[in-house]
Scaffold this active site. Structure first.
Site, short mmCIF file in Angstrom:
data_model
loop_
_atom_site.label_atom_id
_atom_site.label_comp_id
_atom_site.label_asym_id
_atom_site.label_seq_id
_atom_site.Cartn_x
_atom_site.Cartn_y
_atom_site.Cartn_z
N GLU A 90 0.80 -1.22 0.00
CA GLU A 90 0.00 0.00 0.00
C GLU A 90 0.83 1.26 0.00
O GLU A 90 2.00 1.29 0.39
CB GLU A 90 -0.98 -0.02 1.17
CG GLU A 90 -0.40 -0.42 2.50
CD GLU A 90 -1.49 -0.71 3.53
OE1 GLU A 90 -1.84 -1.89 3.69
OE2 GLU A 90 -1.97 0.24 4.16
N CYS A 103 3.52 8.21 1.16
CA CYS A 103 4.14 7.29 2.09
C CYS A 103 4.19 5.95 1.38
O CYS A 103 3.15 5.39 1.03
CB CYS A 103 3.28 7.21 3.35
SG CYS A 103 3.85 5.99 4.53
N CYS A 110 6.85 -7.50 6.90
CA CYS A 110 8.00 -6.98 7.66
C CYS A 110 8.39 -8.03 8.70
O CYS A 110 7.54 -8.77 9.19
CB CYS A 110 7.59 -5.70 8.36
SG CYS A 110 8.92 -4.89 9.28
N CYS A 114 7.27 -5.45 15.62
CA CYS A 114 6.82 -4.45 16.61
C CYS A 114 5.38 -4.79 17.07
O CYS A 114 4.52 -5.11 16.25
CB CYS A 114 6.87 -3.05 16.03
SG CYS A 114 8.53 -2.55 15.53
N CYS A 117 2.21 -2.87 15.50
CA CYS A 117 2.17 -2.59 14.05
C CYS A 117 1.46 -3.68 13.26
O CYS A 117 1.75 -4.87 13.41
CB CYS A 117 3.59 -2.43 13.55
SG CYS A 117 3.67 -2.01 11.80
N CYS A 331 -0.36 2.41 8.50
CA CYS A 331 0.33 1.47 7.64
C CYS A 331 -0.01 0.02 7.91
O CYS A 331 -0.14 -0.42 9.04
CB CYS A 331 1.84 1.70 7.68
SG CYS A 331 2.58 1.32 9.23
N1 SAH Z 1 10.01 -0.02 9.62
C1 SAH Z 1 10.15 1.41 9.65
C2 SAH Z 1 9.15 2.15 8.78
C3 SAH Z 1 7.75 1.67 8.71
S1 SAH Z 1 6.70 1.96 10.08
C4 SAH Z 1 10.07 1.91 11.08
O1 SAH Z 1 9.89 1.10 11.97
O2 SAH Z 1 10.29 3.08 11.30
C5 SAH Z 1 6.40 3.68 10.09
C6 SAH Z 1 6.12 4.26 11.43
O3 SAH Z 1 4.81 3.92 11.89
C7 SAH Z 1 7.08 3.76 12.52
O4 SAH Z 1 7.44 4.81 13.36
C8 SAH Z 1 6.21 2.77 13.24
O5 SAH Z 1 6.70 2.52 14.52
C9 SAH Z 1 4.87 3.49 13.22
N2 SAH Z 1 3.72 2.65 13.52
C10 SAH Z 1 3.48 1.38 13.18
N3 SAH Z 1 2.30 0.96 13.65
C11 SAH Z 1 1.76 2.01 14.30
C12 SAH Z 1 0.54 2.21 15.01
N4 SAH Z 1 -0.35 1.23 15.14
N5 SAH Z 1 0.31 3.42 15.56
C13 SAH Z 1 1.22 4.41 15.43
N6 SAH Z 1 2.38 4.29 14.78
C14 SAH Z 1 2.65 3.10 14.22
#
Ligand code: SAH
Length: 344
Positions: A90, A103, A110, A114, A117, A331
């Site tokens: 996406e 974006c 991935c 995390c 996420c 995302c």
């Molecule tokens: N892998 C990279 C980039 C993709 S995630 C990274 O970790 O930075 C992009 C951003 O969105 C990151 O800061 C991630 O921690 C955040 N993110 C992911 N899921 C989220 C959520 N449910 N709420 C808020 N931020 C989120």
């Protein structure tokens, strides 16, 4: 970098030379490809026989729109694309006062795990090729009719886990004969792969590095980001300091505010101590709730208080405005929902 749209002009030159073509055609071909054409037939100033050889040997295979959602609130548009191998990624187009920004995703899925996420729930399927990142920018621009001047690598995937392809993508999208998007208008976000941050520093790019910190201590960070076990908070921040020394670029820290986890006064105070002397900007992001996760967004007052503590200590901190709240815009959610539906 075998796909024709992942190639630089000199690489295209080599391909064309083998086909007995004059050198000037490389630039011509590159320009067409970077305009987002869907077939060689559109390249009307290339000889017909060349077009047919190229389409046989180097199919363009543009992504197809599977879903397109447009926010009624702020004009944010979210695309779910199907790639040539059937996988989906996406892209989100956001409209700001300074211009339009996309974006983009850097991987299908991935492997960073995390806890908050949606992109990581099914693990990593594969890395994206340079042209597949470029296509997200190109075809978002073509489909929406909106000119794109800014890019954030913050969609699905960990860009520093796909280092070489991401570097090539940056070179392509920045090229004067291509989209010509300035490095200063590009942000790359990482969960904190320390050796790769050092490698990126060597490239001395003018991009903005965003680090998904989300917690000031190992105690907290270990519970939400498995990557912290390999690269603990202090090591990550040391890498950020080295990055700043090498590039002179201020670092942006992302901090998703999670109720009762990382939003306390104690956490703010430790964060202030740990960021001391490092030119930084902290982006406070109200957590976007993911169905599969027990984590909840922080209360409004907690976010405001956290921000004030940072600001009072001289650390610029903004609360990120939520865009596309009505369209699954954070995302991984669109791909996740689509894949779940397909599986039913
Ligand atoms: N892998 C990279 C980039 C993709 S995630 C990274 O970790 O930075 C992009 C951003 O969105 C990151 O800061 C991630 O921690 C955040 N993110 C992911 N899921 C989220 C959520 N449910 N709420 C808020 N931020 C989120």
């Amino acid at each position: 970098m075998n796909h024709i749209k992942s190639m630089t002009i000199p690489e295209l030159g080599a391909v064309l030379k083998e086909l007995g073509q004059p050198a000037f055609r490389a630039k011509q071909l590159y320009t067409w490809l970077h305009r987002g054409v869907r077939s060689y037939e559109e390249m009307t100033d290339l000889p017909k026989n060349l077009r047919s050889i190229l389409s046989e040997r180097y199919p363009i295979c543009p992504p197809e729109v599977v879903r397109k959602q447009e926010s009624k609130l702020d004009g944010t548009i979210k695309y779910l694309w199907r790639l040539s191998d059937g996988n989906c990624v996406e892209t989100v187009l956001m409209r700001y006062h300074y211009g339009n920004s996309v974006c983009i995703s850097t991987e299908v899925g991935c492997r960073m795990g995390c806890a908050f996420c949606a992109s990581t729930l099914g693990g990593l399927v594969r890395k994206l090729e340079p042209y597949e990142m470029l296509d997200q920018v190109l075809f978002t621009q073509v489909d929406s009719g909106l000119s794109i001047g800014h890019i954030v690598l913050m969609g699905i995937g960990e860009p520093l886990d796909n280092f070489d392809n991401v570097m090539r993508f940056l070179e392509l999208v920045n090229s004067a004969e291509g989209m010509n998007i300035s490095m200063r208008h590009i942000s790359l976000s990482t969960c904190g792969l320390v050796p790769m941050i050092d490698r990126l520093a060597e490239e001395k790019l003018q991009i903005t590095l965003s680090v998904s910190l989300h917690a000031p201590s190992d105690e907290i960070r270990n519970t939400i980001m498995p990557v912290n076990k390999a690269y603990p908070t202090q090591e990550l921040l040391a890498a950020c300091r080295r990055y700043y020394e090498k590039t002179n670029r201020r670092i942006s820290f992302e901090y998703a505010m999670i109720d009762g986890v990382n939003d306390t006064e104690e956490a703010a105070k430790l964060l202030i101590r740990r960021l001391k002397g490092l030119p930084a900007h902290v982006n406070l992001i109200p957590l976007n709730h993911v169905e599969e996760s027990p984590l909840k967004p922080s209360k409004k007052q907690a976010v405001a208080k956290f921000q004030k503590l940072l600001e009072d200590a001289g650390i610029p901190a903004t609360v990120r405005r939520t865009l596309g709240g009505d369209i699954d815009a954070s995302c991984g959610q669109l791909r996740r929902n689509y894949t779940k539906q397909q599986a039913r």
